[in-house]
Design an enzyme around this catalytic site. Sequence first.
Site, PDB file in Angstrom:
ATOM      1  N   LYS A  79      34.358  24.063 -42.232  1.00 38.69           N
ATOM      2  CA  LYS A  79      33.091  24.546 -42.787  1.00 38.69           C
ATOM      3  C   LYS A  79      32.520  25.559 -41.799  1.00 38.69           C
ATOM      4  CE  LYS A  79      30.092  23.443 -46.197  1.00 38.69           C
ATOM      5  NZ  LYS A  79      30.312  22.982 -47.565  1.00 38.69           N
ATOM      6  N   GLY A 179      16.397  19.152 -56.573  1.00 39.00           N
ATOM      7  CA  GLY A 179      17.022  20.445 -56.304  1.00 39.00           C
ATOM      8  C   GLY A 179      17.602  21.033 -57.579  1.00 39.00           C
ATOM      9  N   GLY A 181      19.033  24.166 -58.017  1.00 41.10           N
ATOM     10  CA  GLY A 181      19.753  25.403 -57.699  1.00 41.10           C
ATOM     11  C   GLY A 181      20.983  25.544 -58.568  1.00 41.10           C
ATOM     12  N   ASN A 182      22.018  26.132 -57.990  1.00 39.88           N
ATOM     13  CA  ASN A 182      23.234  26.421 -58.764  1.00 39.88           C
ATOM     14  C   ASN A 182      23.820  25.164 -59.385  1.00 39.88           C
ATOM     15  OD1 ASN A 182      23.274  29.206 -58.243  1.00 39.88           O
ATOM     16  ND2 ASN A 182      24.065  28.818 -56.195  1.00 39.88           N
ATOM     17  N   VAL A 183      23.900  24.090 -58.620  1.00 40.92           N
ATOM     18  CA  VAL A 183      24.499  22.865 -59.148  1.00 40.92           C
ATOM     19  C   VAL A 183      23.458  22.033 -59.898  1.00 40.92           C
ATOM     20  CG1 VAL A 183      25.777  20.770 -58.625  1.00 40.92           C
ATOM     21  CG2 VAL A 183      26.176  22.822 -57.259  1.00 40.92           C
TER      22      VAL A 183
END
Length: 360
Positions: A79, A179, A181-183
């Site tokens: 990562k 959250g 966001g994208n997911v």
Amino acid sequence: MVFDAPDFDNHETILFGSDPETGLRAIIAVHDTALGPACGGCRMWPYASEAEAVRDVLRLSRGMSYKNAMAGLPLGGGKAVVIGDSRKDKTEAMMRAFGRVVEQLGGRYITAEDVGTSVADMQAMGQSTRHVAGLAKGSAASGDPSPFTAYGVFLGLKAAVRHRLGTDSLKGLRVAVQGLGNVGGNLARQLAEAGATLVVSDIHADAVARAVAAYGATTLPPERIHAAEVDVFAPCALGAVLHERSVAELKASVVAGAANNQLATDPVGELLRQRGILYAPDYVINAGGIINVAAEVMHAYDRDAVLRQVERIPATLAEVFRRADADGRPTSEVADRMARERLAAARGGKAAGPLARVAE
Ligand code: NAD
């Protein structure tokens, strides 16, 4: 400061890269390459300190080793983190500079999207390294991994609900999504389409407003969402949201979400078990994105094959749940053990894997 850090887990390589011209300050951690070249996303985040960034990259890279092993991918764990605010500090030149740092590892680490980086950033990095995936263009380009992550989380959440609540239907099930966001945004849509009732939270008001308008979701402030009166808590923001205090306040009986490193510390897994809360280990349920990226890395992108592999996530989770029940142990501990066994087996019989050419 690194070798003695509690999160240091005999990582193979840790590379610090900087570029004064663009302001880049990045750390790449290669945790384990027994299964193949390390692959994992690049996160850009305004870490309060260098120590915090080191801690994050150590934990996230180990998580990638476990995630790739549990998803049955011929990839090791790695990562990267870039220190900075992606909304203010990120430039194309900085992403190209980061690509040069990736290139120094000669393919032992392959980067991709994570929080704070996008498909456009991968294209910029691709100007200075071949070792980048999640591209929009190219013969095997796989694009944005988030929809695949969200699909895997949706299926995994259903598997957890089936195991803990004994139902296959999400109709009327109350889910708190932390959250958007994208997911998280994508997951919220799938849950709403399946008839779930949503409570949502985000630090960005525009994201919350969209979910309220589109799905009739109710909202809670970020510091209260974990304590929502729901059946399922789906953490889809950042890590370490499950700790002694938040677990004591959970009303949900299932935790199933996309965020990496949801447990602040390993013993939190046992706290969840003691409270009768079924935890879907993060790196098992959120593997959809890396499965998509891996198809690109292996130069064999086939969307249908990727979807079929993502659809195996519920079976892997079911095996973790079954062993955890049989042993009376936390699901997080069981998943860690299964992943370590797979890594040890790969190390024992280490041979040039199908990805050897990528690492050349
Ligand atoms: P993102 O940056 O698109 O979304 C994160 C969202 O969380 C943002 O909308 C942000 O405003 C919100 N947020 C941040 N702090 C919050 C808080 N305290 N309370 C409520 N909301 C908060 O990131 P993403 O790609 O959707 O990823 C979400 C999580 O899933 C991350 O932990 C990431 O590492 C993990 N993950 C993502 C993928 C992927 O394919 N994108 C794959 C595996 C794991």
